[in-house]
Design a protein around this motif. Structure first.
Motif, PDB file in Angstrom:
ATOM      1  N   LEU A  38     -47.859  -3.934  38.879  1.00 24.75           N
ATOM      2  CA  LEU A  38     -47.416  -4.742  37.780  1.00 24.75           C
ATOM      3  C   LEU A  38     -48.509  -6.010  37.457  1.00 24.75           C
ATOM      4  CD1 LEU A  38     -43.704  -5.280  38.109  1.00 24.75           C
ATOM      5  CD2 LEU A  38     -44.557  -3.388  36.960  1.00 24.75           C
ATOM      6  N   LEU A  39     -48.864  -6.232  38.769  1.00 22.87           N
ATOM      7  CA  LEU A  39     -50.224  -7.466  38.731  1.00 22.87           C
ATOM      8  C   LEU A  39     -51.358  -6.947  38.040  1.00 22.87           C
ATOM      9  CD1 LEU A  39     -49.680  -8.847  42.282  1.00 22.87           C
ATOM     10  CD2 LEU A  39     -48.766  -9.658  40.181  1.00 22.87           C
ATOM     11  N   LYS A  40     -51.501  -5.627  37.796  1.00 15.26           N
ATOM     12  CA  LYS A  40     -52.583  -4.944  36.741  1.00 15.26           C
ATOM     13  C   LYS A  40     -52.513  -5.122  35.413  1.00 15.26           C
ATOM     14  CE  LYS A  40     -54.332  -2.152  40.848  1.00 15.26           C
ATOM     15  NZ  LYS A  40     -54.498  -0.552  41.559  1.00 15.26           N
ATOM     16  N   LEU A  41     -51.229  -5.445  35.047  1.00 10.37           N
ATOM     17  CA  LEU A  41     -50.922  -5.428  33.671  1.00 10.37           C
ATOM     18  C   LEU A  41     -51.821  -6.545  32.895  1.00 10.37           C
ATOM     19  CD1 LEU A  41     -47.124  -5.540  33.844  1.00 10.37           C
ATOM     20  CD2 LEU A  41     -48.397  -3.637  32.682  1.00 10.37           C
ATOM     21  N   PRO A  42     -52.219  -6.316  31.708  1.00  9.16           N
ATOM     22  CA  PRO A  42     -52.828  -7.323  31.031  1.00  9.16           C
ATOM     23  C   PRO A  42     -51.735  -8.524  30.704  1.00  9.16           C
ATOM     24  CG  PRO A  42     -52.092  -5.346  29.369  1.00  9.16           C
ATOM     25  CD  PRO A  42     -51.840  -5.183  30.877  1.00  9.16           C
ATOM     26  N   LYS A  43     -52.381  -9.612  30.423  1.00  6.81           N
ATOM     27  CA  LYS A  43     -51.670 -10.777  30.524  1.00  6.81           C
ATOM     28  C   LYS A  43     -50.449 -10.821  29.517  1.00  6.81           C
ATOM     29  CE  LYS A  43     -52.155 -15.758  30.318  1.00  6.81           C
ATOM     30  NZ  LYS A  43     -53.061 -17.080  29.638  1.00  6.81           N
ATOM     31  N   SER A  44     -50.992 -10.526  28.117  1.00  2.79           N
ATOM     32  CA  SER A  44     -49.705 -10.284  27.200  1.00  2.79           C
ATOM     33  C   SER A  44     -48.515  -9.524  27.882  1.00  2.79           C
ATOM     34  CB  SER A  44     -50.130  -9.665  25.933  1.00  2.79           C
ATOM     35  OG  SER A  44     -50.908  -8.235  26.332  1.00  2.79           O
ATOM     36  N   ALA A  45     -48.917  -8.498  28.438  1.00  2.00           N
ATOM     37  CA  ALA A  45     -47.741  -7.395  28.950  1.00  2.00           C
ATOM     38  C   ALA A  45     -46.898  -8.393  30.200  1.00  2.00           C
ATOM     39  CB  ALA A  45     -48.096  -6.267  29.409  1.00  2.00           C
ATOM     40  N   GLN A  46     -47.565  -8.992  31.024  1.00  2.00           N
ATOM     41  CA  GLN A  46     -46.961  -9.633  32.025  1.00  2.00           C
ATOM     42  C   GLN A  46     -46.152 -10.888  31.392  1.00  2.00           C
ATOM     43  OE1 GLN A  46     -49.299 -11.252  35.130  1.00  2.00           O
ATOM     44  NE2 GLN A  46     -50.655  -9.366  35.258  1.00  2.00           N
ATOM     45  N   GLU A  47     -46.563 -11.365  30.364  1.00  2.00           N
ATOM     46  CA  GLU A  47     -45.805 -12.572  29.542  1.00  2.00           C
ATOM     47  C   GLU A  47     -44.594 -12.102  29.021  1.00  2.00           C
ATOM     48  OE1 GLU A  47     -48.645 -14.203  27.155  1.00  2.00           O
ATOM     49  OE2 GLU A  47     -49.478 -15.407  28.640  1.00  2.00           O
ATOM     50  N   ALA A  48     -44.709 -10.721  28.431  1.00  2.00           N
ATOM     51  CA  ALA A  48     -43.403  -9.944  28.084  1.00  2.00           C
ATOM     52  C   ALA A  48     -42.488  -9.748  28.963  1.00  2.00           C
ATOM     53  CB  ALA A  48     -44.270  -8.804  26.990  1.00  2.00           C
ATOM     54  N   LEU A  49     -42.975  -9.218  30.098  1.00  2.00           N
ATOM     55  CA  LEU A  49     -42.401  -8.834  31.202  1.00  2.00           C
ATOM     56  C   LEU A  49     -41.648 -10.171  31.623  1.00  2.00           C
ATOM     57  CD1 LEU A  49     -41.396  -6.802  33.214  1.00  2.00           C
ATOM     58  CD2 LEU A  49     -43.160  -7.414  34.683  1.00  2.00           C
ATOM     59  N   GLU A  50     -41.999 -11.125  31.788  1.00  2.00           N
ATOM     60  CA  GLU A  50     -41.331 -12.621  32.207  1.00  2.00           C
ATOM     61  C   GLU A  50     -40.319 -12.999  31.263  1.00  2.00           C
ATOM     62  OE1 GLU A  50     -42.282 -14.549  35.737  1.00  2.00           O
ATOM     63  OE2 GLU A  50     -41.721 -12.640  35.511  1.00  2.00           O
ATOM     64  N   ARG A  51     -40.544 -12.663  29.932  1.00  2.00           N
ATOM     65  CA  ARG A  51     -39.687 -13.173  28.666  1.00  2.00           C
ATOM     66  C   ARG A  51     -38.460 -12.178  28.667  1.00  2.00           C
ATOM     67  NH1 ARG A  51     -44.465 -14.464  26.187  1.00  2.00           N
ATOM     68  NH2 ARG A  51     -44.379 -12.716  24.799  1.00  2.00           N
ATOM     69  N   ASP A  52     -38.605 -10.935  29.535  1.00  2.00           N
ATOM     70  CA  ASP A  52     -37.397  -9.914  29.512  1.00  2.00           C
ATOM     71  C   ASP A  52     -37.574  -9.116  28.222  1.00  2.00           C
ATOM     72  OD1 ASP A  52     -36.569 -10.298  31.853  1.00  2.00           O
ATOM     73  OD2 ASP A  52     -35.294 -12.128  31.187  1.00  2.00           O
ATOM     74  N   GLU A  53     -38.865  -9.195  27.364  1.00  2.00           N
ATOM     75  CA  GLU A  53     -39.049  -8.301  26.222  1.00  2.00           C
ATOM     76  C   GLU A  53     -39.146  -7.001  26.684  1.00  2.00           C
ATOM     77  OE1 GLU A  53     -41.024 -12.137  23.759  1.00  2.00           O
ATOM     78  OE2 GLU A  53     -42.186 -10.452  24.429  1.00  2.00           O
ATOM     79  N   ILE A  54     -39.703  -6.824  27.844  1.00  2.00           N
ATOM     80  CA  ILE A  54     -39.734  -5.329  28.309  1.00  2.00           C
ATOM     81  C   ILE A  54     -39.450  -5.330  29.734  1.00  2.00           C
ATOM     82  CG2 ILE A  54     -41.691  -4.577  26.783  1.00  2.00           C
ATOM     83  CD1 ILE A  54     -43.578  -4.963  29.077  1.00  2.00           C
ATOM     84  N   THR A  55     -38.922  -4.106  30.387  1.00  2.00           N
ATOM     85  CA  THR A  55     -38.432  -3.830  31.640  1.00  2.00           C
ATOM     86  C   THR A  55     -39.772  -3.517  32.486  1.00  2.00           C
ATOM     87  OG1 THR A  55     -37.986  -1.732  31.389  1.00  2.00           O
ATOM     88  CG2 THR A  55     -36.299  -3.291  30.708  1.00  2.00           C
ATOM     89  N   ALA A  56     -39.450  -3.134  33.737  1.00  2.18           N
ATOM     90  CA  ALA A  56     -40.318  -2.795  34.724  1.00  2.18           C
ATOM     91  C   ALA A  56     -40.952  -1.383  34.441  1.00  2.18           C
ATOM     92  CB  ALA A  56     -40.013  -3.115  36.269  1.00  2.18           C
ATOM     93  N   GLY A  57     -39.938  -0.978  33.829  1.00  4.19           N
ATOM     94  CA  GLY A  57     -39.847   0.750  33.535  1.00  4.19           C
ATOM     95  C   GLY A  57     -41.204   0.611  32.325  1.00  4.19           C
ATOM     96  N   HIS A  58     -40.828  -0.018  31.408  1.00  2.00           N
ATOM     97  CA  HIS A  58     -41.871  -0.135  30.329  1.00  2.00           C
ATOM     98  C   HIS A  58     -43.301  -0.399  30.899  1.00  2.00           C
ATOM     99  CE1 HIS A  58     -38.325  -0.988  27.729  1.00  2.00           C
ATOM    100  NE2 HIS A  58     -38.779  -0.080  26.837  1.00  2.00           N
ATOM    101  N   ALA A  59     -43.230  -1.417  31.829  1.00  2.00           N
ATOM    102  CA  ALA A  59     -44.419  -2.004  32.256  1.00  2.00           C
ATOM    103  C   ALA A  59     -45.328  -0.725  32.667  1.00  2.00           C
ATOM    104  CB  ALA A  59     -44.202  -2.928  33.225  1.00  2.00           C
ATOM    105  N   ARG A  60     -44.486   0.149  33.628  1.00  2.00           N
ATOM    106  CA  ARG A  60     -45.321   1.135  34.461  1.00  2.00           C
ATOM    107  C   ARG A  60     -45.746   2.492  33.247  1.00  2.00           C
ATOM    108  NH1 ARG A  60     -41.363   0.042  38.258  1.00  2.00           N
ATOM    109  NH2 ARG A  60     -39.573   1.223  37.285  1.00  2.00           N
TER     110      ARG A  60
END
Length: 282
Positions: free
Chosen positions: A160-182
């Motif tokens: 998850l640390l390899k995600l682009p910054k925008s995706a990391q921020e979306a994950l922190e805001r609960d806009e996406i889940t870890a499943g989406h991130a993968r």
């Protein structure tokens, strides 16, 4: 008998109480405590914090926090949520145990306590694992074994640390889940930003995101004949449809007939497109 320090066995395994001086509980002024700057948990769920505040108002702080000396006051080693809740509950003092630990030991305790509680966000957990890897200068396999975790669990978290910054921020805001991130990580790096935008714009479930990722990763077939350029007016229509529907649209144009192909990724995405076209079934 000398004790071996181990991970994954709680705070007593890290710093046994009977092996440290000053292990008694004392009432520490709440305002004299500052949080640890490298606390892995950056967000505290407001609802759960409010529930803890109410419990503290009714029954007090049942478990002492762990602190170390810092200047004229104290720095938290573990128990930040209890400390925050105690402040919100209006307490002036909180039960605490004083431990004179090094920076390394304080970080270790803070990281492992939070991982064991299993209430970190996916990204916070990944950062905690990364910090432990650097702290111990060890491998993922060894760290997983010492924490009692599967290596695949640890590896997937660290990805998850390899995600682009925008995706990391979306994950922190609960806009996406870890499943989406993968799913985002499964597509090419130069497609990840647009892939995230597609997930958010379409409200895709993880399954829908997986189908979209498979479509993006599918190798295109080599055309048997040279593609004909679309007339400008049809190229304009294609781009308008792509923009309006937030999906891939193709127009095949011939002398006597043609076709408009609108792609969708799963039933959820199909329903979304039909609704935009005014064709949603009742």
């Amino acid at each position: 008998m000398k004790r071996t320090r181990a991970l994954g066995r709680g705070l007593d395994a890290l710093i046994p109480l009977e092996d440290q001086p000053g292990g008694t509980v004392f009432m520490c002024p709440v305002d004299s405590i500052t949080p640890h700057p490298e606390q892995p948990r950056q967000r505290f769920d407001p609802q759960r914090l409010a529930e803890l505040v109410q419990t503290i108002k009714e029954k007090g702080v049942l478990s002492p926090v762990l602190v170390r000396s810092q200047g004229e006051g104290y720095q938290l080693v573990s128990g930040e949520r209890r400390w925050r809740a105690a402040k919100l509950a209006g307490l002036r003092q909180i039960p605490a145990i004083l431990r004179e630990v090094s920076d390394r030991e304080a970080l270790e305790i803070s990281l492992i306590e939070n991982i064991q509680r299993e209430d970190l966000s996916p990204l916070e957990e990944a950062k905690a694992y990364q910090a432990l890897l650097e702290l111990y200068n060890t491998t993922q396999e060894e760290l997983a074994g010492r924490l009692g975790k599967d290596r695949s669990t640890l590896a997937n978290s660290l990805r998850l640390l390899k995600l682009p910054k925008s995706a990391q921020e979306a994950l922190e805001r609960d806009e996406i889940t870890a499943g989406h991130a993968r799913c985002i990580l499964s597509v090419k790096a130069d497609q990840q930003e647009s892939f995230l935008k597609a997930i958010l714009a379409r409200g895709l479930s993880v399954r829908g995101a997986e189908e979209l990722a498979r479509a993006l990763n599918k190798k295109p077939q080599k055309p048997s004949i040279k593609k004909r350029e679309l007339p400008p007016e049809l190229a304009w229509v294609r781009e308008k449809l792509r923009s309006s529907l937030s999906t891939q649209v193709k127009i095949q144009h011939g002398r006597r007939k043609g076709a408009i192909i609108i792609e969708y990724y799963g039933n959820q995405d199909l329903e979304r497109i039909l609704k935009l076209l005014g064709l949603s079934p009742r």
